[in-house]
Design an enzyme around this catalytic site. Structure first.
Site, short mmCIF file in Angstrom:
data_model
loop_
_atom_site.label_atom_id
_atom_site.label_comp_id
_atom_site.label_asym_id
_atom_site.label_seq_id
_atom_site.Cartn_x
_atom_site.Cartn_y
_atom_site.Cartn_z
N SER A 283 11.14 -1.84 -0.80
CA SER A 283 10.57 -2.75 0.18
C SER A 283 9.71 -3.74 -0.57
O SER A 283 9.24 -3.45 -1.68
CB SER A 283 9.69 -1.97 1.17
OG SER A 283 8.83 -2.84 1.88
N TYR B 163 3.46 4.58 3.85
CA TYR B 163 4.72 3.87 3.63
C TYR B 163 4.68 3.06 2.32
O TYR B 163 5.58 3.15 1.48
CB TYR B 163 4.99 2.94 4.82
CG TYR B 163 6.28 2.16 4.75
CD1 TYR B 163 7.48 2.73 5.17
CD2 TYR B 163 6.31 0.86 4.24
CE1 TYR B 163 8.67 2.02 5.10
CE2 TYR B 163 7.48 0.15 4.16
CZ TYR B 163 8.67 0.73 4.60
OH TYR B 163 9.84 0.01 4.53
C1 BGC Z 1 9.00 -2.63 6.69
C2 BGC Z 1 9.02 -3.54 7.92
C3 BGC Z 1 8.29 -4.84 7.60
C4 BGC Z 1 8.78 -5.44 6.29
C5 BGC Z 1 7.95 -6.67 5.88
C6 BGC Z 1 9.56 -3.38 5.52
O1 BGC Z 1 9.61 -2.54 4.41
O2 BGC Z 1 9.76 -1.46 6.98
O3 BGC Z 1 8.41 -2.89 9.02
O4 BGC Z 1 8.52 -5.77 8.66
O5 BGC Z 1 8.72 -4.49 5.26
O6 BGC Z 1 6.57 -6.45 6.01
#
Ligand code: BGC
Length: 270
Positions: free
Chosen positions: A155, A168
């Protein structure tokens, strides 16, 4: 979207968390490029089976296998079943992931463990099973110049700190080092390990961030390219990283984020 259907011909792929969102798009794109695909799901059996039917009706090959990627025994039996049905594995897309958000001081140990378990430990468990098979089988030059390819779904939050989402963001930071350390250790064995770091992609994980005009306007201020991503933006990158077209790419993170990591707040100078 179309690929030469022979790009991944003869290759066997496993996509975790493939019953919706980025995992689903990755599985569909891999199948269109000629790979046989395992659609791993956790609870969404019917959705996974529908994707299998769609792929099969387009002339591709797919099966659905349920497993919680955080559980070692379930991961083992998923790979056993894959090997019984498809014989081996060439491509692992470590995609399964979730969010369980809360302010830091209120975060429970359960919320921490759940997210680290699925997002990070799940990637370790699946990668380990895949690598054992890559090493056992070795390179088949007619199929691919690599013994195996692993694509870790990270991410932008492996780089961008994220208040209210500490579990996360930590899991994604961990994926970055998991991926690079595996890549360094396994490159001499002809195994390629890379990550994709998606930005804001329209899926159910972040519905609240894009499904009202106000939320979308706010989100677009963070995206220089001026649009929210769609799951196929990621699926196309997965196919490239899985194919020999990216043979010299190893230990890299491909940011597919419309420029979200370009510090858009600085676009007009300081
Ligand atoms: C998350 C999303 C978020 C995006 C940008 C992703 O890794 O799961 O919820 O919108 O990152 O912030």
């Amino acid at each position: 979207m179309s690929y030469p259907p022979f790009l991944l011909q003869g290759q066997k792929a496993l996509v975790t968390g493939a019953s919706s969102g980025i995992g689903e798009a990755s599985a569909r794109c891999l199948a269109r490029a000629g790979a046989s695909v395992v659609i791993n799901y956790h609870s969404e059996k019917e959705e996974a089976e529908k994707i299998v039917r769609d792929i099969t009706s387009e002339g591709g090959e797919a099966i659905a296998i349920g497993a919680n990627v955080a559980k070692e025994e379930e991961v083992r039996s998923m790979f056993d079943r894959m090997f019984r049905e498809f014989g081996t594995i060439d491509i692992l897309v470590n995609n399964a992931g979730l969010q369980k958000d809360s302010p830091f001081v209120e975060m429970t140990l359960d919320a921490w463990n759940l997210v680290i378990g699925i997002n990070l430990t799940g990637q370790f468990l699946c990668a380990r099973e895949a690598v054992r098979e890559f090493l056992r089988r070795g390179v088949r030059p007619a199929i691919s110049s690599a013994a195996g390819k692993i694509i870790c779904m990270s991410s932008v939050h492996q780089t961008i700190p994220w208040a209210g989402h500490v579990n996360y963001a930590t899991s994604k930071g961990g994926i970055d080092m998991l991926m690079k350390s595996m890549a360094q250790e396994l490159a001499p064995r002809k195994i390629r390990v890379n990550s994709i770091a998606p930005g804001a992609i329209e899926t159910h994980i972040n519905t609240a961030a894009w499904n009202t005009p106000d939320a979308r306007d706010k989100l677009l201020q963070l995206i220089p390219s001026g649009r929210v991503g769609v799951p196929e933006d990621i699926g196309k990158a997965v196919v490239w990283l899985a194919s020999d077209d990216s043979d010299y790419v190893n230990g890299a993170t491909l940011f597919v984020d419309g420029g979200m990591t370009l510090y858009p707040g600085f676009a007009k100078g300081g």
